[in-house]
Each structure stands twice: as C-alpha cells, then as structure tokens.
Design a protein around this motif. Structure first.
Motif, PDB file in Angstrom:
ATOM      1  N   GLU A 251       0.952  -1.272  -0.149  1.00  0.00           N
ATOM      2  CA  GLU A 251      -0.087   0.085   0.090  1.00  0.00           C
ATOM      3  C   GLU A 251       0.802   1.073   0.001  1.00  0.00           C
ATOM      4  O   GLU A 251       0.574   2.142  -0.627  1.00  0.00           O
ATOM      5  CB  GLU A 251      -1.033   0.086   1.499  1.00  0.00           C
ATOM      6  CG  GLU A 251      -1.913  -1.253   1.299  1.00  0.00           C
ATOM      7  CD  GLU A 251      -2.723  -1.148   2.667  1.00  0.00           C
ATOM      8  OE1 GLU A 251      -3.960  -1.281   2.766  1.00  0.00           O
ATOM      9  OE2 GLU A 251      -1.850  -1.049   3.441  1.00  0.00           O
ATOM     10  N   PHE A 252       1.998   1.168   0.617  1.00  0.00           N
ATOM     11  CA  PHE A 252       2.918   2.295   0.896  1.00  0.00           C
ATOM     12  C   PHE A 252       3.363   2.548  -0.554  1.00  0.00           C
ATOM     13  O   PHE A 252       3.592   3.922  -1.184  1.00  0.00           O
ATOM     14  CB  PHE A 252       3.825   1.995   1.794  1.00  0.00           C
ATOM     15  CG  PHE A 252       4.912   3.027   2.128  1.00  0.00           C
ATOM     16  CD1 PHE A 252       4.781   4.188   3.213  1.00  0.00           C
ATOM     17  CD2 PHE A 252       6.315   3.362   1.494  1.00  0.00           C
ATOM     18  CE1 PHE A 252       5.546   5.095   3.262  1.00  0.00           C
ATOM     19  CE2 PHE A 252       7.098   4.237   1.851  1.00  0.00           C
ATOM     20  CZ  PHE A 252       6.718   5.087   2.853  1.00  0.00           C
ATOM     21  N   PHE A 253       3.889   1.785  -1.265  1.00  0.00           N
ATOM     22  CA  PHE A 253       4.222   1.622  -2.674  1.00  0.00           C
ATOM     23  C   PHE A 253       3.263   2.226  -3.596  1.00  0.00           C
ATOM     24  O   PHE A 253       3.693   2.917  -4.458  1.00  0.00           O
ATOM     25  CB  PHE A 253       4.779   0.259  -2.989  1.00  0.00           C
ATOM     26  CG  PHE A 253       5.442   0.238  -4.401  1.00  0.00           C
ATOM     27  CD1 PHE A 253       6.855   0.495  -4.562  1.00  0.00           C
ATOM     28  CD2 PHE A 253       4.710  -0.252  -5.647  1.00  0.00           C
ATOM     29  CE1 PHE A 253       7.558   0.412  -6.018  1.00  0.00           C
ATOM     30  CE2 PHE A 253       5.338  -0.002  -6.916  1.00  0.00           C
ATOM     31  CZ  PHE A 253       6.507  -0.081  -6.949  1.00  0.00           C
ATOM     32  N   GLN A 254       2.315   1.971  -3.473  1.00  0.00           N
ATOM     33  CA  GLN A 254       1.177   2.127  -4.310  1.00  0.00           C
ATOM     34  C   GLN A 254       0.699   3.864  -4.103  1.00  0.00           C
ATOM     35  O   GLN A 254       0.383   4.481  -4.889  1.00  0.00           O
ATOM     36  CB  GLN A 254      -0.282   1.416  -4.241  1.00  0.00           C
ATOM     37  CG  GLN A 254      -0.097   0.135  -4.784  1.00  0.00           C
ATOM     38  CD  GLN A 254       0.174  -0.125  -6.063  1.00  0.00           C
ATOM     39  OE1 GLN A 254      -0.684   0.636  -6.846  1.00  0.00           O
ATOM     40  NE2 GLN A 254       1.146  -0.830  -6.713  1.00  0.00           N
ATOM     41  N   PHE A 255       1.156   3.977  -2.974  1.00  0.00           N
ATOM     42  CA  PHE A 255       0.848   5.804  -2.598  1.00  0.00           C
ATOM     43  C   PHE A 255       1.696   6.371  -3.426  1.00  0.00           C
ATOM     44  O   PHE A 255       1.235   7.522  -4.218  1.00  0.00           O
ATOM     45  CB  PHE A 255       0.923   5.860  -1.022  1.00  0.00           C
ATOM     46  CG  PHE A 255       0.779   7.502  -0.694  1.00  0.00           C
ATOM     47  CD1 PHE A 255      -0.173   8.073  -0.705  1.00  0.00           C
ATOM     48  CD2 PHE A 255       2.010   8.048  -0.463  1.00  0.00           C
ATOM     49  CE1 PHE A 255      -0.314   9.460  -0.277  1.00  0.00           C
ATOM     50  CE2 PHE A 255       2.380   9.513  -0.434  1.00  0.00           C
ATOM     51  CZ  PHE A 255       1.056  10.130  -0.312  1.00  0.00           C
ATOM     52  N   TRP A 256       2.883   6.155  -3.356  1.00  0.00           N
ATOM     53  CA  TRP A 256       3.941   6.959  -4.014  1.00  0.00           C
ATOM     54  C   TRP A 256       3.890   6.763  -5.699  1.00  0.00           C
ATOM     55  O   TRP A 256       3.751   7.830  -6.290  1.00  0.00           O
ATOM     56  CB  TRP A 256       5.341   6.514  -3.653  1.00  0.00           C
ATOM     57  CG  TRP A 256       5.656   7.111  -2.085  1.00  0.00           C
ATOM     58  CD1 TRP A 256       5.445   6.015  -1.276  1.00  0.00           C
ATOM     59  CD2 TRP A 256       5.994   7.988  -1.696  1.00  0.00           C
ATOM     60  NE1 TRP A 256       5.629   6.690   0.052  1.00  0.00           N
ATOM     61  CE2 TRP A 256       5.912   7.969  -0.032  1.00  0.00           C
ATOM     62  CE3 TRP A 256       6.070   9.544  -2.192  1.00  0.00           C
ATOM     63  CZ2 TRP A 256       6.144   8.950   0.448  1.00  0.00           C
ATOM     64  CZ3 TRP A 256       6.555  10.414  -1.204  1.00  0.00           C
ATOM     65  CH2 TRP A 256       6.612  10.198  -0.087  1.00  0.00           C
ATOM     66  N   LEU A 257       3.389   5.556  -5.922  1.00  0.00           N
ATOM     67  CA  LEU A 257       3.239   5.196  -7.438  1.00  0.00           C
ATOM     68  C   LEU A 257       2.151   5.984  -8.149  1.00  0.00           C
ATOM     69  O   LEU A 257       2.285   6.496  -9.334  1.00  0.00           O
ATOM     70  CB  LEU A 257       2.879   3.663  -7.644  1.00  0.00           C
ATOM     71  CG  LEU A 257       3.009   3.300  -9.073  1.00  0.00           C
ATOM     72  CD1 LEU A 257       4.356   3.269  -9.637  1.00  0.00           C
ATOM     73  CD2 LEU A 257       2.665   1.723  -9.112  1.00  0.00           C
ATOM     74  N   LYS A 292       4.286   6.708 -19.362  1.00  0.00           N
ATOM     75  CA  LYS A 292       5.015   5.550 -18.814  1.00  0.00           C
ATOM     76  C   LYS A 292       5.202   5.805 -17.392  1.00  0.00           C
ATOM     77  O   LYS A 292       5.581   4.638 -16.568  1.00  0.00           O
ATOM     78  CB  LYS A 292       6.378   5.584 -19.547  1.00  0.00           C
ATOM     79  CG  LYS A 292       6.092   5.072 -21.039  1.00  0.00           C
ATOM     80  CD  LYS A 292       7.564   4.813 -21.802  1.00  0.00           C
ATOM     81  CE  LYS A 292       7.095   4.334 -23.225  1.00  0.00           C
ATOM     82  NZ  LYS A 292       8.558   4.085 -23.988  1.00  0.00           N
ATOM     83  N   ARG A 293       5.130   6.842 -16.976  1.00  0.00           N
ATOM     84  CA  ARG A 293       5.138   7.149 -15.408  1.00  0.00           C
ATOM     85  C   ARG A 293       6.545   6.554 -14.927  1.00  0.00           C
ATOM     86  O   ARG A 293       6.693   6.112 -13.511  1.00  0.00           O
ATOM     87  CB  ARG A 293       3.896   6.611 -14.623  1.00  0.00           C
ATOM     88  CG  ARG A 293       2.660   7.268 -15.101  1.00  0.00           C
ATOM     89  CD  ARG A 293       1.496   6.595 -14.280  1.00  0.00           C
ATOM     90  NE  ARG A 293       1.512   7.002 -13.028  1.00  0.00           N
ATOM     91  CZ  ARG A 293       1.122   8.023 -12.618  1.00  0.00           C
ATOM     92  NH1 ARG A 293       0.713   8.966 -13.464  1.00  0.00           N
ATOM     93  NH2 ARG A 293       0.928   8.483 -11.216  1.00  0.00           N
ATOM     94  N   TRP A 294       7.645   6.935 -15.402  1.00  0.00           N
ATOM     95  CA  TRP A 294       8.958   6.385 -15.123  1.00  0.00           C
ATOM     96  C   TRP A 294       9.360   7.138 -13.582  1.00  0.00           C
ATOM     97  O   TRP A 294      10.049   6.521 -12.890  1.00  0.00           O
ATOM     98  CB  TRP A 294       9.930   6.832 -16.074  1.00  0.00           C
ATOM     99  CG  TRP A 294      10.041   5.889 -17.382  1.00  0.00           C
ATOM    100  CD1 TRP A 294       9.574   6.475 -18.536  1.00  0.00           C
ATOM    101  CD2 TRP A 294      10.061   4.506 -17.566  1.00  0.00           C
ATOM    102  NE1 TRP A 294       9.742   5.499 -19.455  1.00  0.00           N
ATOM    103  CE2 TRP A 294      10.079   4.287 -18.740  1.00  0.00           C
ATOM    104  CE3 TRP A 294      10.460   3.551 -16.620  1.00  0.00           C
ATOM    105  CZ2 TRP A 294      10.192   3.061 -19.336  1.00  0.00           C
ATOM    106  CZ3 TRP A 294      10.668   2.132 -17.216  1.00  0.00           C
ATOM    107  CH2 TRP A 294      10.048   2.143 -18.454  1.00  0.00           C
ATOM    108  N   ALA A 295       9.146   8.378 -13.511  1.00  0.00           N
ATOM    109  CA  ALA A 295       9.426   9.080 -12.232  1.00  0.00           C
ATOM    110  C   ALA A 295       8.535   8.622 -11.046  1.00  0.00           C
ATOM    111  O   ALA A 295       9.199   8.410  -9.996  1.00  0.00           O
ATOM    112  CB  ALA A 295       9.211  10.546 -12.386  1.00  0.00           C
ATOM    113  N   GLN A 296       7.216   8.315 -11.273  1.00  0.00           N
ATOM    114  CA  GLN A 296       6.573   7.697 -10.375  1.00  0.00           C
ATOM    115  C   GLN A 296       7.097   6.431  -9.883  1.00  0.00           C
ATOM    116  O   GLN A 296       7.091   5.981  -8.436  1.00  0.00           O
ATOM    117  CB  GLN A 296       5.071   7.698 -10.637  1.00  0.00           C
ATOM    118  CG  GLN A 296       4.292   8.849 -10.800  1.00  0.00           C
ATOM    119  CD  GLN A 296       4.614   9.728 -11.737  1.00  0.00           C
ATOM    120  OE1 GLN A 296       5.202   9.297 -12.764  1.00  0.00           O
ATOM    121  NE2 GLN A 296       3.839  10.604 -11.970  1.00  0.00           N
ATOM    122  N   LYS A 297       7.632   5.461 -10.955  1.00  0.00           N
ATOM    123  CA  LYS A 297       7.909   4.389 -10.366  1.00  0.00           C
ATOM    124  C   LYS A 297       9.291   4.407  -9.442  1.00  0.00           C
ATOM    125  O   LYS A 297       9.688   3.770  -8.601  1.00  0.00           O
ATOM    126  CB  LYS A 297       8.169   3.415 -11.593  1.00  0.00           C
ATOM    127  CG  LYS A 297       6.958   3.008 -12.429  1.00  0.00           C
ATOM    128  CD  LYS A 297       7.261   2.164 -13.768  1.00  0.00           C
ATOM    129  CE  LYS A 297       6.000   1.943 -14.347  1.00  0.00           C
ATOM    130  NZ  LYS A 297       6.105   1.532 -15.834  1.00  0.00           N
TER     131      LYS A 297
END
Length: 421
Positions: A251-257, A292-297
């Motif tokens: 869930e933590f990972f998904q928040f930042w993603l 592609k949302r590279w920065a979010q990944k």
C-alpha cells in the motif's frame, strides 16, 4: 557540495536562524544535530518523514544525527498546529509509543553502511529529575511571558484558550536543546515549519545560559503542499503509516506510485537520495513520456526501499506485478491478504460447489440466471483464469493456500473470497 546548498536545491529548507553561520559551520566540521518527535502515537506517518530524511542526508555527509523521543514532552502535548488541548496519555502508553518509534528510527538510520550511528535520547531521562521549584527558578526565570505570547504557536491559541501545561511546552523543548548542547555538543535543531518558535526559544535560552557567543542554530522544513493545494500525506483512506502493520509496504508503494505528474519531481528531490542528474533525466521523461510514469515508479521504489528495506520492496513489487499482469496464482496466501486488503470481500465455506451456485451463495451474483450468463460469456475469472463452463466446480484446489479465492467479474472488478470451515 555543501549539505546546505544541496538542501536548498531540493527545496527542503524553509527558515534558518543564521543562513551564513550554518553554511560555514557545516563546512568547518562534522556537527551533531537533532530532531525530535513526541510519542503521541505508536507510529510515524509520511507527514513526519521529511525532517528525518533531512537528518539522514546530514548523516550521509558525515554529520551526527541525534533523534530525541519526547518521553517527557509527549506527556504534555505540543500545541503546534492544534486548535484545542491534546488528550493526555498515560505514562504506560507513552512508553509503549517510545519503544515503537525507536524501532522505526533504528530501521531508517542504522543501516550497515551508515557512516555515523544514530544516537537516541529520551527527554524523560533528564526532565523527570527536575522538581517544580528548580523548574521555575532555573528555567522559567529565563522566559518572558510577553515573548512566549508572541510565538505563533501560542498566539494562534489565545482566542480559544491554552492551558499552562501546553503554554510551558516551549520551555521544555528549550531545556532539551540546552541539555543536548551541553552534553553532546549538539549545535543545530531541525523541525517542521510549525516548530520555528520553539527552536528560536531554545537558541535564546542557550545564549542566556552559556553566553551570547554560544553557537546554536535552527532550520525548518517547508509545509509540504501538493499541486492542488492540499496537505501532503492526507488521503481519503486516512494516514499513510510507516508501520507495516498499519500500512503494508505494498500500500505504501502504491501511494507513491499514484503521485501526480505535477508533484513527482518535487517529491523525488525531497524524499529520495538520487542525484541532480538522475532527477533531471526523470524530469525530461515526465515531459516527453508522461504515460510511462517512469518518475513515479522510481519514487515509489526509492522511498519504499528507504523506509521498509529491500525484502519488503521486493514483496511490494511482486504483488504489484502479479495484479497488473493477472498472474494471481504466483502469489502466496499472505501476499494475497496484503494485496487485496482493501478490495470487496466475500466469505464462502470450503465445501465443493458448482460455480453458478457458488457465485450466488457468496453474494457476488444476484441470481442463478445472471450467474450462468456471466460465466457463459467469460465474464468470470478465478485466480486470474477465465471460467466459462457453467458445470465447473469450485473446490479447495481452486484456492490459494487453502484460504483465498480471487474472483474477477468483468475487466477490473476484483473480489477477495475468504474460505471458512
């Protein structure tokens, strides 16, 4: 690069008591600096994270971080950012919270490659020895009421009222800074923007006790707002906690993603340890390949690794990949429980049953007619596999770890089915 120059480039500095003096101080020697947190809860959330990321940067530059856990001040209550009095906690609750926060801080700071080990202090250790007479004579005498009333944190409370208990908080925090200055040679305090009044009060107190030439400094971080003007860290589902029991690493990972394109570069600067060049490259990708949302990944990867470690990050990535690709059967039952924690949940017995009847019994389908139609049309998937045979049975072999079955209805409607005896 001077650590202060780096922090300014990252947008991590709001106010400094003496910008030139601080810049010179960290150039001349390795300093001790501190940041405090009161144990008002048993976990930090991401709203608390930035000052400690800042402390980690100082540690990586060869300086010595000191984390103060407010075992004493936590029993009093900081009036900063509040309009009403805090609910006082028992000493037992405060001690429990101290232990939990200490564990969190140790995980973040004392990694194998940390150049300078983190120093933990608890202000209860020196504060509880002071009796009321000594407090008033040795400390209270140095604080003018007019000056205390002028501090923003107090002035904002005068209309609705503030107790003497919370009014005296800035004296206790000043006492902390002075104690650390004397005992550990701590010369700088870092805090949120709401701590400016407490920090400057501490510096004034040090100079009154030790002389006007005493070198003590303070720095605050900015109030962090998202591009839409809302406060960072606030979500519809509540706080994002650093405790993996409260907010799972997935869930933590998904928040930042899910960070907005307008915020992601700012967050990369503030919350990761990537270089200028690396962040610049990601900034270009946000402009040229936003889909592609590279920065979010990268943001999600770096912050999850920093807070939760490599193993937890690997698990978060595994769950994310499995859900994205529909490879549900690659997950363990424990990973299913984490990944589907907030999805619609149904319950079923472990007995074998025809799929049409089973979907109705658990409440996912309103009628057998609709159930047959959805199965026949291929609208139902079990653990990622499409089922279109109305004579198929749901058995224990259909489950993951004998505990769960994931049913997808349509293209995106995933549901968790818990099996019971």
């Amino acid at each position: 690069m001077n650590i202060i120059d780096e922090l300014e480039w990252r947008g991590a500095i709001n106010q400094q008591t003496d910008a030139e003096g601080i810049h010179k101080l960290v150039e001349e020697k390795s300093i001790y600096l501190y940041c405090g947190i009161d144990p008002t809860g048993d976990s930090m959330h991401i709203g608390h994270l930035l000052p400690f990321v800042m402390m980690k940067r100082f540690q990586m530059h060869g300086h010595h971080p000191v984390i103060l856990i407010g075992g004493a001040t936590g029993t009093i209550g900081d009036p900063s950012g509040r309009t009403t009095e805090r609910q006082l906690q028992t000493l037992e609750t405060v001690q429990h919270n101290v232990e939990k926060l200490t564990k969190q801080m140790n995980k973040i700071f004392n990694s194998d490659n940390a150049p300078n080990p983190l120093i933990f202090v608890n202000n209860y250790d020196w504060t509880h020895k002071i009796n009321i007479i000594d407090f008033l004579r040795d400390y209270g005498k140095h604080f003018g009421v007019n000056s205390m009333l002028a501090k923003d944190v107090v002035a904002s409370r005068l209309d609705k009222g503030i107790s003497f208990t919370e009014f005296s908080y800035q004296i206790l925090q000043s006492l902390d800074f002075h104690h650390l200055f004397k005992e550990l040679d701590v010369q700088m305090q870092i805090g949120g923007s709401d701590q400016w009044g407490n920090i400057t009060a501490g510096i004034d107190f040090i100079r009154k006790k030790e002389g006007p030439e005493a070198k003590a400094f303070g720095t605050t971080i900015p109030l962090l707002l998202k591009a839409d003007g809302t406060k960072f860290g606030k979500t519809a589902g509540g706080a994002i906690w650093l405790d993996p029991e409260k907010t799972t690493p997935y869930e933590f990972f998904q928040f930042w993603l899910n960070t907005d394109d307008l915020d992601v570069i700012k967050f990369l600067k503030l919350f990761t340890f990537l270089s200028k060049e690396e962040i610049h490259d990601l900034e270009v990708k946000v402009r040229t390949e936003p889909h592609k949302r590279w920065a979010q990944k990268v943001l999600a990867f770096e912050v999850t690794k920093f807070v939760h470690g490599e193993d937890a990050l690997d698990q978060a990535l595994k769950i994310s990949d499995a859900l994205f690709n529909g490879d549900i059967k690659s997950l363990t039952a424990d990973e299913i429980e984490i990944g589907f924690k907030n999805m619609p949940t149904f319950h079923a017995s472990k007995e074998s049953k025809n799929i049409v009847d089973w979907l109705v019994d658990i409440g996912l389908e309103p009628s057998k007619r609709q159930s047959r139609e959805d199965v026949s049309n291929g609208a139902i998937s079990i653990n990622g596999d499409r089922v279109n045979d109305i004579n198929a049975d749901i058995t224990m072999e259909s489950s993951i770890g004998g505990r769960f079955i994931i049913v997808r209805k349509g293209k995106k409607n995933n549901n968790l089915v818990r099996l019971t005896d």
